[in-house]
Design a protein around this motif. Structure first.
Motif, short mmCIF file in Angstrom:
data_model
loop_
_atom_site.label_atom_id
_atom_site.label_comp_id
_atom_site.label_asym_id
_atom_site.label_seq_id
_atom_site.Cartn_x
_atom_site.Cartn_y
_atom_site.Cartn_z
N UNK A 94 -11.19 48.83 -41.85
CA UNK A 94 -9.71 49.03 -41.52
C UNK A 94 -8.95 50.24 -42.44
N UNK A 95 -9.28 50.03 -43.62
CA UNK A 95 -8.79 50.90 -44.75
C UNK A 95 -8.95 52.44 -44.37
N UNK A 96 -10.54 52.59 -44.04
CA UNK A 96 -11.07 53.95 -43.79
C UNK A 96 -10.62 54.34 -42.26
N UNK A 101 -6.71 58.05 -39.32
CA UNK A 101 -5.73 58.11 -38.58
C UNK A 101 -4.38 58.79 -39.11
N UNK A 102 -4.28 58.59 -40.35
CA UNK A 102 -2.94 59.36 -40.89
C UNK A 102 -3.35 60.83 -41.16
N UNK A 103 -4.57 61.21 -41.61
CA UNK A 103 -5.13 62.57 -41.43
C UNK A 103 -4.83 63.14 -40.20
N UNK A 104 -5.38 62.45 -39.35
CA UNK A 104 -5.46 63.14 -37.92
C UNK A 104 -3.88 63.37 -37.32
N UNK A 105 -2.91 62.52 -37.87
CA UNK A 105 -1.66 62.69 -37.35
C UNK A 105 -0.82 63.46 -38.22
N UNK A 106 -1.24 63.54 -39.62
CA UNK A 106 -0.69 64.65 -40.62
C UNK A 106 -1.00 65.93 -40.13
N UNK A 241 9.06 55.55 -42.69
CA UNK A 241 9.27 54.21 -42.36
C UNK A 241 7.89 53.64 -42.09
N UNK A 242 7.11 54.16 -41.31
CA UNK A 242 5.79 53.71 -40.74
C UNK A 242 4.62 54.38 -41.31
N UNK A 243 4.67 55.35 -42.12
CA UNK A 243 3.96 55.66 -43.01
C UNK A 243 2.82 56.27 -42.36
N UNK A 244 2.94 57.17 -41.16
CA UNK A 244 1.80 57.59 -40.57
C UNK A 244 1.21 58.89 -41.14
N UNK A 245 2.00 59.61 -42.29
CA UNK A 245 1.60 60.58 -42.90
C UNK A 245 2.39 60.62 -44.25
#
Length: 307
Positions: A94-96, A101-106, A241-245
């Motif tokens: 889940x962490x990976x 996902x964060x890299x993609x959205x960033x 807030x949602x820490x997507x990046x």
């Protein structure tokens, strides 16, 4: 003497009476006494065994036979250990996945931000450069453009507050619901609203850029304000807030932290969904008596970030 005389007739009598015994009888030599000094026992050669012990100096001891290691059976893990290992694997996966996902959205956020920012800066520069080509500075048009830019950015907060409550949590809940559930992937269906709000901004910017006059200037300012609000909303809402990046120093701004805490309370649904706005979320909580919950959530966020 009598004993010798009596023994002779006895022997002769036995020989006469039993001729077989007489044939077998023979005269034996006198048997020597044991341990007599006058007797000598003949020695037989070749039948004796002599044991000699010869010490060997400097010879290495015989090597010990190699020992074959006996495999020790490993104890089978218990059910609790298997469950713990499976849980740790799931946490690592889940962490990976979250990091991917964060890299993609960033990447998407940076590309869109750079693209929108560069186009907005270039359009503002060239539009005002064209306005000043004749030597006269159209102050009214320029002031109208800047005023409507600020007004559109502030007005978008009230529009988002109304649309969030009247549309997204009502008739458009089937789309906005993806934002209130765990996200599976870098994007969610709720991201469509960002594209919907970008359409009028692009249209207003294009009309104001390719036309001159007071009204095109106002349209250009409105499109610019919507664009600025959208970029600020993305960094504060999606990033902080949602820490997507990661958002860098934006997370250290005290008022933005209060905004993030207020929006967390919106997802808890403690005050019937209030606050529905973003940047004015703390004020909405104050109006419904939720300042205590806001301070508690703010303290929890600060504690989480400090660990």
């Amino acid at each position: 003497m009598a004993a010798g005389l009596s023994g002779a007739p006895m022997t002769g009598f036995a020989a006469v009476k039993n001729p077989l015994l007489a044939a077998r009888c023979r005269t034996l030599p006198p048997r020597p006494l044991p341990f007599s000094p006058f007797t000598r026992t003949p020695r037989r050669r070749g039948l004796e065994t002599v044991t000699c012990f010869v010490p060997q100096v400097g010879q290495a001891p015989a090597p010990e036979p190699a020992t074959v290691p006996v495999p020790v059976p490993m104890p089978s893990p218990s059910l609790e250990e298997e469950a713990a290992l499976a849980a740790s694997r799931r946490v690592a996966e889940r962490k990976a996945r979250k990091q991917s996902e964060r890299r993609t959205y960033l990447v998407a956020a940076v590309m869109s931000s750079l693209g929108v920012t560069s186009m907005a800066v270039a359009s503002v520069y060239y539009r005002f450069a064209w306005q000043m080509e004749g030597g006269e500075v159209p102050m009214t048009e320029m002031l109208g453009t800047f005023a409507l830019s600020v007004g559109a950015a502030v007005g978008m907060e009230f529009w988002a507050q109304w649309a969030h409550k009247a549309l997204w949590h009502s008739s458009l809940w089937h789309m906005h619901e993806s934002h209130h559930r765990p996200r599976d992937g870098p994007f969610e269906l709720n991201d469509v609203f960002a594209i919907i709000n970008a359409v009028p901004a692009i249209a207003l910017l294009a009309y104001g850029f390719f036309h001159r006059g007071f009204v095109p200037g106002l349209c250009f300012g409105a499109g610019l304000g919507i664009t600025l609000f959208g970029m600020a909303y993305m960094f504060v809402h999606d990033g902080l807030v949602h820490r997507r990046f990661p958002v860098g120093p934006i997370a250290n701004v005290p008022y933005f932290r209060r905004v993030a805490a207020a929006h967390k309370i919106h997802h808890m649904d403690k005050f019937e969904g209030v606050p529905y706005g973003l940047f004015l979320g703390p004020k909405e909580l104050e109006d419904v008596g939720g300042l205590d919950e806001l301070e508690q959530e703010l303290a929890r966020i600060n504690l989480t970030r400090s660990i």
